[in-house]
Design a protein around this motif. Sequence first.
Motif, PDB file in Angstrom:
ATOM      1  N   SER A 146     -46.968 -49.197  20.955  1.00 31.32           N
ATOM      2  CA  SER A 146     -46.815 -47.973  20.097  1.00 31.32           C
ATOM      3  C   SER A 146     -46.832 -46.968  20.872  1.00 31.32           C
ATOM      4  N   GLU A 147     -46.116 -45.792  20.355  1.00 29.98           N
ATOM      5  CA  GLU A 147     -45.769 -44.615  20.957  1.00 29.98           C
ATOM      6  C   GLU A 147     -46.607 -43.411  19.944  1.00 29.98           C
ATOM      7  N   ASP A 148     -47.238 -43.935  19.095  1.00 32.37           N
ATOM      8  CA  ASP A 148     -48.101 -43.302  18.097  1.00 32.37           C
ATOM      9  C   ASP A 148     -49.297 -42.673  18.892  1.00 32.37           C
ATOM     10  N   LYS A 149     -49.781 -41.288  18.312  1.00 31.09           N
ATOM     11  CA  LYS A 149     -50.870 -40.661  18.509  1.00 31.09           C
ATOM     12  C   LYS A 149     -52.000 -40.825  17.361  1.00 31.09           C
ATOM     13  N   ILE A 150     -53.034 -41.148  18.099  1.00 32.62           N
ATOM     14  CA  ILE A 150     -54.513 -41.091  17.071  1.00 32.62           C
ATOM     15  C   ILE A 150     -54.887 -39.559  17.348  1.00 32.62           C
ATOM     16  N   SER A 151     -54.872 -39.041  16.130  1.00 33.99           N
ATOM     17  CA  SER A 151     -55.519 -37.675  16.238  1.00 33.99           C
ATOM     18  C   SER A 151     -56.313 -37.329  15.215  1.00 33.99           C
ATOM     19  N   PHE A 152     -57.051 -36.177  15.260  1.00 38.48           N
ATOM     20  CA  PHE A 152     -58.075 -35.679  14.250  1.00 38.48           C
ATOM     21  C   PHE A 152     -58.496 -34.416  14.398  1.00 38.48           C
ATOM     22  N   ASP A 153     -58.666 -33.420  13.606  1.00 42.16           N
ATOM     23  CA  ASP A 153     -58.859 -32.310  13.636  1.00 42.16           C
ATOM     24  C   ASP A 153     -60.540 -32.097  13.628  1.00 42.16           C
ATOM     25  N   ASP A 154     -60.920 -32.127  15.017  1.00 46.64           N
ATOM     26  CA  ASP A 154     -62.361 -31.720  14.971  1.00 46.64           C
ATOM     27  C   ASP A 154     -62.892 -30.349  14.584  1.00 46.64           C
ATOM     28  N   LYS A 155     -63.750 -30.297  13.665  1.00 48.21           N
ATOM     29  CA  LYS A 155     -64.377 -29.134  13.163  1.00 48.21           C
ATOM     30  C   LYS A 155     -64.973 -28.391  13.934  1.00 48.21           C
ATOM     31  N   ILE A 156     -65.207 -28.534  15.342  1.00 48.13           N
ATOM     32  CA  ILE A 156     -65.813 -27.675  16.166  1.00 48.13           C
ATOM     33  C   ILE A 156     -64.782 -27.464  17.404  1.00 48.13           C
ATOM     34  N   ARG A 157     -64.074 -28.446  17.806  1.00 48.02           N
ATOM     35  CA  ARG A 157     -63.117 -28.411  18.903  1.00 48.02           C
ATOM     36  C   ARG A 157     -61.510 -28.253  18.655  1.00 48.02           C
ATOM     37  N   GLY A 158     -61.264 -28.443  17.334  1.00 51.49           N
ATOM     38  CA  GLY A 158     -59.966 -28.513  16.975  1.00 51.49           C
ATOM     39  C   GLY A 158     -59.314 -29.809  17.365  1.00 51.49           C
ATOM     40  N   LEU A 159     -57.908 -29.901  17.449  1.00 47.29           N
ATOM     41  CA  LEU A 159     -57.146 -30.973  17.670  1.00 47.29           C
ATOM     42  C   LEU A 159     -57.266 -31.876  18.714  1.00 47.29           C
ATOM     43  N   ILE A 160     -57.710 -33.230  18.689  1.00 47.50           N
ATOM     44  CA  ILE A 160     -57.755 -34.229  19.659  1.00 47.50           C
ATOM     45  C   ILE A 160     -57.156 -35.304  19.378  1.00 47.50           C
ATOM     46  N   GLU A 161     -56.424 -35.427  20.516  1.00 47.21           N
ATOM     47  CA  GLU A 161     -55.559 -36.876  20.148  1.00 47.21           C
ATOM     48  C   GLU A 161     -55.303 -37.797  21.372  1.00 47.21           C
ATOM     49  N   TRP A 162     -55.280 -39.267  21.128  1.00 52.72           N
ATOM     50  CA  TRP A 162     -54.993 -40.220  22.119  1.00 52.72           C
ATOM     51  C   TRP A 162     -53.965 -40.923  22.045  1.00 52.72           C
ATOM     52  N   ALA A 287     -67.724 -24.142  12.120  1.00 55.62           N
ATOM     53  CA  ALA A 287     -66.867 -23.305  12.671  1.00 55.62           C
ATOM     54  C   ALA A 287     -67.428 -22.502  13.875  1.00 55.62           C
ATOM     55  N   LYS A 288     -68.576 -22.204  13.757  1.00 56.02           N
ATOM     56  CA  LYS A 288     -69.296 -21.189  14.480  1.00 56.02           C
ATOM     57  C   LYS A 288     -69.925 -21.926  15.825  1.00 56.02           C
ATOM     58  N   VAL A 289     -70.157 -23.039  15.711  1.00 57.55           N
ATOM     59  CA  VAL A 289     -70.977 -24.019  16.799  1.00 57.55           C
ATOM     60  C   VAL A 289     -70.067 -23.698  18.187  1.00 57.55           C
ATOM     61  N   HIS A 290     -70.869 -23.549  19.084  1.00 60.76           N
ATOM     62  CA  HIS A 290     -70.243 -23.391  20.555  1.00 60.76           C
ATOM     63  C   HIS A 290     -69.449 -24.435  21.137  1.00 60.76           C
ATOM     64  N   LYS A 291     -68.571 -24.492  21.656  1.00 61.02           N
ATOM     65  CA  LYS A 291     -67.995 -25.829  22.197  1.00 61.02           C
ATOM     66  C   LYS A 291     -68.499 -25.979  23.669  1.00 61.02           C
ATOM     67  N   SER A 292     -69.297 -25.007  24.249  1.00 62.53           N
ATOM     68  CA  SER A 292     -70.005 -25.327  25.550  1.00 62.53           C
ATOM     69  C   SER A 292     -71.314 -25.911  25.260  1.00 62.53           C
TER      70      SER A 292
END
Length: 451
Positions: A146-162, A287-292
């Motif tokens: 598959s060439e598909d991406k597995i992605s989700f919108d992390d409520k803290i970190r934004g878009l993450i995909e594999w 949405a206000k949780v720090h990423k670091s």
Amino acid sequence: MVKVRMAPSPTGFLHLGTARTALFNWLFARHHGGEFILRLEDTDLERSEKKFEDDILSGLKWLGIDWDNKDIIRQTERIDIYEAQLKKLLSESRAFYCHHTREELEEESKHQMTAKLAPRHVCEHKNTDLGKTPGGIIRLRVNDKSEDKISFDDKIRGLIEWDEKLLGDFSLAKNLRSPLYNFAVVVDDIDMKITDVIRGEDHISNTPKQILIYKALGAEIPNFAHLPLILGEDRSKMSKRHGATSISEYMPDYLPEALVNFLGQLGLTYSEEILSKEDMAKEFNLAKVHKSGAVFDVKKLNWTNSQYVKKLSINDLRSLSGISKIPESALSIITERLEKLSQTKDFEYLWDDISYEGESLVWKKSDKDKTKKALGLFLDLITEVSDPSVLKEKMDTMADLEFSGDKGSIYWPVRVALSGRDKSPDPVSLFIVLGLDKSKSRIKEAIDKIS
């Protein structure tokens, strides 16, 4: 309705990070008027112990993090549910049996490391009759082309995909009665209708596998939010080398409200530094949780604790410190100076006998004769003056008249005489707590020591 969960494994004591994650889930649920579920992932039979389960439950209760399910949910009591779902996937050819030996899999892994390939197992058994034959590990069928991406919108970190193909055919269970983490957690979350999965960032790598399991089971995928880890002051992952890591180690020194206040602000900024968990819930926003990573600053924790200690009643202080002899008159003098509850014993000179060497009474700019004189003058002063509020003014005047303005010549020996310590509250405060009779007795004893 919003529904979140905390699912600790009873293989160790309640960790600070686990408690912080539980708190954030609780705050999120309460903010949205939803439910917070607690369940125990106890399928690791070799490492799970009753003492760890008890510690986790008592620790959360101590912190005031209450859950909404009436009975504790344990994975070991849900094996039939996992088995049924595994059978469903097998019957639909979404899962299969992998009969490769441990040695074969280890050899494959070594080859991939040497060749710098992504670690994965693409199993040839999935398209053969062997894959339908019971035995071996149960794996999810993943499209390695598959060439598909597995992605989700992390409520803290934004878009993450594999890339889906890089996952390989990953394992779901050792057998029908022994589910592995990624499978069991998804089945539980589906069954319990969890809407939001809030957990540590160390679980990010599990998320693509879990998303594929949700899809294979035909279930709706929840929202995901991955919290930053708690870091030591050197900004490495918090561990025992940075200090205590389990909640039980903080109980003797800290008030639960103070620790909750501190943990709630690790990775999130609120309008005020001192807030109850109920007030934090009103402001809570993923949405206000720090990423670091959030640095565990023990000085900030101690300061936070001190703000709560100041509000203790005398009965609270006696109960929490285990010292019943604390006089009520000593409450403010102690609580104004405490950072940790265990430090209460450092004020034992306010209720127990004291012991010190006579030489310690002498101020660095004074001598024995002046010290004896200062103690005598103070003894006369407290005998004559009934109002403690004027003592400081009269001691200052005495320092000007008798010791050329050197306040240390009178303040130092009186402080040591009343407390037996070179570091203690000021003499007037000590006098107020000790009272006239005990103060006179200690001053007279000090004069005898210096003679």
